[in-house]
Design a protein around this motif. Structure first.
Motif, PDB file in Angstrom:
ATOM      1  N   TRP A  63     -10.482 -29.141 -64.301  1.00 28.59           N
ATOM      2  CA  TRP A  63     -10.716 -30.568 -64.208  1.00 28.59           C
ATOM      3  C   TRP A  63     -11.712 -30.904 -63.118  1.00 28.59           C
ATOM      4  N   ASP A  64     -12.030 -29.917 -62.234  1.00 34.19           N
ATOM      5  CA  ASP A  64     -13.017 -30.124 -61.178  1.00 34.19           C
ATOM      6  C   ASP A  64     -14.378 -29.671 -61.696  1.00 34.19           C
ATOM      7  N   ALA A  65     -15.275 -30.632 -61.918  1.00 35.12           N
ATOM      8  CA  ALA A  65     -16.584 -30.314 -62.490  1.00 35.12           C
ATOM      9  C   ALA A  65     -17.422 -29.420 -61.583  1.00 35.12           C
ATOM     10  N   GLY A  66     -17.164 -29.439 -60.248  1.00 36.27           N
ATOM     11  CA  GLY A  66     -17.928 -28.630 -59.316  1.00 36.27           C
ATOM     12  C   GLY A  66     -17.415 -27.208 -59.173  1.00 36.27           C
ATOM     13  N   GLN A  67     -16.325 -26.908 -59.795  1.00 38.51           N
ATOM     14  CA  GLN A  67     -15.723 -25.578 -59.686  1.00 38.51           C
ATOM     15  C   GLN A  67     -16.646 -24.550 -60.326  1.00 38.51           C
ATOM     16  N   ARG A  68     -16.905 -23.458 -59.603  1.00 35.85           N
ATOM     17  CA  ARG A  68     -17.844 -22.434 -60.084  1.00 35.85           C
ATOM     18  C   ARG A  68     -17.147 -21.325 -60.872  1.00 35.85           C
ATOM     19  N   LYS A  69     -15.890 -21.102 -60.657  1.00 36.93           N
ATOM     20  CA  LYS A  69     -15.177 -20.064 -61.401  1.00 36.93           C
ATOM     21  C   LYS A  69     -14.240 -20.744 -62.385  1.00 36.93           C
ATOM     22  N   LEU A  70     -14.461 -20.477 -63.642  1.00 41.44           N
ATOM     23  CA  LEU A  70     -13.662 -21.117 -64.689  1.00 41.44           C
ATOM     24  C   LEU A  70     -12.737 -20.092 -65.327  1.00 41.44           C
ATOM     25  N   THR A  71     -11.547 -20.517 -65.630  1.00 42.56           N
ATOM     26  CA  THR A  71     -10.607 -19.675 -66.359  1.00 42.56           C
ATOM     27  C   THR A  71     -10.297 -20.351 -67.686  1.00 42.56           C
ATOM     28  N   VAL A  72     -10.497 -19.621 -68.758  1.00 41.88           N
ATOM     29  CA  VAL A  72     -10.224 -20.142 -70.095  1.00 41.88           C
ATOM     30  C   VAL A  72      -9.023 -19.393 -70.655  1.00 41.88           C
ATOM     31  N   ASP A  73      -8.013 -20.140 -71.024  1.00 43.96           N
ATOM     32  CA  ASP A  73      -6.841 -19.533 -71.664  1.00 43.96           C
ATOM     33  C   ASP A  73      -7.153 -19.316 -73.139  1.00 43.96           C
ATOM     34  N   MET A  74      -7.309 -18.055 -73.524  1.00 49.43           N
ATOM     35  CA  MET A  74      -7.573 -17.767 -74.934  1.00 49.43           C
ATOM     36  C   MET A  74      -6.240 -17.853 -75.686  1.00 49.43           C
ATOM     37  N   THR A  75      -6.229 -18.627 -76.760  1.00 50.05           N
ATOM     38  CA  THR A  75      -4.961 -18.885 -77.440  1.00 50.05           C
ATOM     39  C   THR A  75      -4.898 -18.363 -78.873  1.00 50.05           C
ATOM     40  N   ASP A  76      -6.026 -18.344 -79.553  1.00 48.67           N
ATOM     41  CA  ASP A  76      -5.995 -17.956 -80.970  1.00 48.67           C
ATOM     42  C   ASP A  76      -7.218 -17.121 -81.325  1.00 48.67           C
ATOM     43  N   ARG A  77      -7.021 -16.207 -82.243  1.00 45.46           N
ATOM     44  CA  ARG A  77      -8.118 -15.394 -82.775  1.00 45.46           C
ATOM     45  C   ARG A  77      -8.007 -15.427 -84.291  1.00 45.46           C
ATOM     46  N   ILE A  78      -9.114 -15.732 -84.927  1.00 44.12           N
ATOM     47  CA  ILE A  78      -9.166 -15.737 -86.389  1.00 44.12           C
ATOM     48  C   ILE A  78     -10.236 -14.745 -86.807  1.00 44.12           C
ATOM     49  N   ILE A  79      -9.871 -13.840 -87.697  1.00 44.51           N
ATOM     50  CA  ILE A  79     -10.801 -12.822 -88.179  1.00 44.51           C
ATOM     51  C   ILE A  79     -11.111 -13.123 -89.635  1.00 44.51           C
ATOM     52  N   LEU A  80     -12.401 -13.209 -89.948  1.00 41.19           N
ATOM     53  CA  LEU A  80     -12.849 -13.541 -91.303  1.00 41.19           C
ATOM     54  C   LEU A  80     -13.722 -12.429 -91.848  1.00 41.19           C
ATOM     55  N   ASN A  81     -13.700 -12.255 -93.171  1.00 41.29           N
ATOM     56  CA  ASN A  81     -14.672 -11.354 -93.769  1.00 41.29           C
ATOM     57  C   ASN A  81     -16.011 -12.085 -93.843  1.00 41.29           C
ATOM     58  N   PRO A  82     -17.126 -11.386 -94.050  1.00 41.31           N
ATOM     59  CA  PRO A  82     -18.438 -12.045 -94.031  1.00 41.31           C
ATOM     60  C   PRO A  82     -18.559 -13.184 -95.041  1.00 41.31           C
ATOM     61  N   PHE A  83     -17.924 -13.097 -96.190  1.00 38.90           N
ATOM     62  CA  PHE A  83     -18.024 -14.149 -97.203  1.00 38.90           C
ATOM     63  C   PHE A  83     -17.316 -15.426 -96.743  1.00 38.90           C
ATOM     64  N   ALA A  84     -16.125 -15.276 -96.203  1.00 35.61           N
ATOM     65  CA  ALA A  84     -15.398 -16.444 -95.691  1.00 35.61           C
ATOM     66  C   ALA A  84     -16.125 -17.031 -94.493  1.00 35.61           C
ATOM     67  N   ALA A  85     -16.720 -16.183 -93.650  1.00 37.27           N
ATOM     68  CA  ALA A  85     -17.461 -16.675 -92.481  1.00 37.27           C
ATOM     69  C   ALA A  85     -18.666 -17.509 -92.915  1.00 37.27           C
ATOM     70  N   LYS A  86     -19.367 -17.061 -93.936  1.00 38.99           N
ATOM     71  CA  LYS A  86     -20.534 -17.830 -94.400  1.00 38.99           C
ATOM     72  C   LYS A  86     -20.083 -19.154 -95.011  1.00 38.99           C
ATOM     73  N   ARG A  87     -18.990 -19.142 -95.784  1.00 41.09           N
ATOM     74  CA  ARG A  87     -18.478 -20.399 -96.348  1.00 41.09           C
ATOM     75  C   ARG A  87     -18.081 -21.353 -95.227  1.00 41.09           C
ATOM     76  N   LEU A  88     -17.428 -20.834 -94.197  1.00 34.94           N
ATOM     77  CA  LEU A  88     -17.051 -21.669 -93.057  1.00 34.94           C
ATOM     78  C   LEU A  88     -18.288 -22.241 -92.379  1.00 34.94           C
ATOM     79  N   SER A  89     -19.319 -21.436 -92.200  1.00 32.70           N
ATOM     80  CA  SER A  89     -20.554 -21.893 -91.567  1.00 32.70           C
ATOM     81  C   SER A  89     -21.178 -23.045 -92.351  1.00 32.70           C
ATOM     82  N   ILE A  90     -21.236 -22.908 -93.662  1.00 33.33           N
ATOM     83  CA  ILE A  90     -21.821 -23.956 -94.510  1.00 33.33           C
ATOM     84  C   ILE A  90     -20.977 -25.225 -94.446  1.00 33.33           C
ATOM     85  N   LEU A  91     -19.672 -25.089 -94.569  1.00 31.79           N
ATOM     86  CA  LEU A  91     -18.789 -26.254 -94.530  1.00 31.79           C
ATOM     87  C   LEU A  91     -18.832 -26.945 -93.176  1.00 31.79           C
TER      88      LEU A  91
END
Length: 114
Positions: A63-91
């Motif tokens: 919440w501090d915009a001046g903070q130089r070190k950021l921590t991102v809580d990774m919460t989800d991972r979605i794995i797509l095949n190339p065909f689904a990835a391209k459809r997602l990109s277009i949509l």
């Protein structure tokens, strides 16, 4: 013997009609949201290999915009095949254009301090 031939003809007609009907009917998709979960992300990253695209989502709680070190809580991972990835990109591209048409351009550059 004649009865059997009549039955065979009827059977073929029904089968032919069914196949023709199947060609004329478009696939219907039933969206089942009974097990769907919703999550929020304000950070995403994408990587790929030849076989798959990996989308990583997380939350930056800084919440501090001046903070130089950021921590991102990774919460989800979605794995797509190339065909689904391209459809997602277009949509996604289409939906972003619609959004910007209604609400204005999304600016990604970091705001400069004055």
């Amino acid at each position: 013997m004649n009865q059997k031939k009549d039955t065979d003809i009827e059977s073929k007609d029904i089968t032919a009609g069914t196949a023709e009907e199947q060609e004329n009917v478009k696939a219907m998709i039933q969206w089942d949201a009974s097990r769907m979960e919703s999550t929020y992300a304000n950070v995403c990253n994408v990587s790929c290999t030849r076989e798959e695209f990996t989308l990583l989502f997380g939350i930056n709680k800084t919440w501090d915009a001046g903070q130089r070190k950021l921590t991102v809580d990774m919460t989800d991972r979605i794995i797509l095949n190339p065909f689904a990835a391209k459809r997602l990109s277009i949509l996604l591209g289409s939906v972003v254009r619609q959004y910007e048409g209604r609400f204005g351009e999304i600016h990604l550059e970091v705001a400069e301090e004055k």
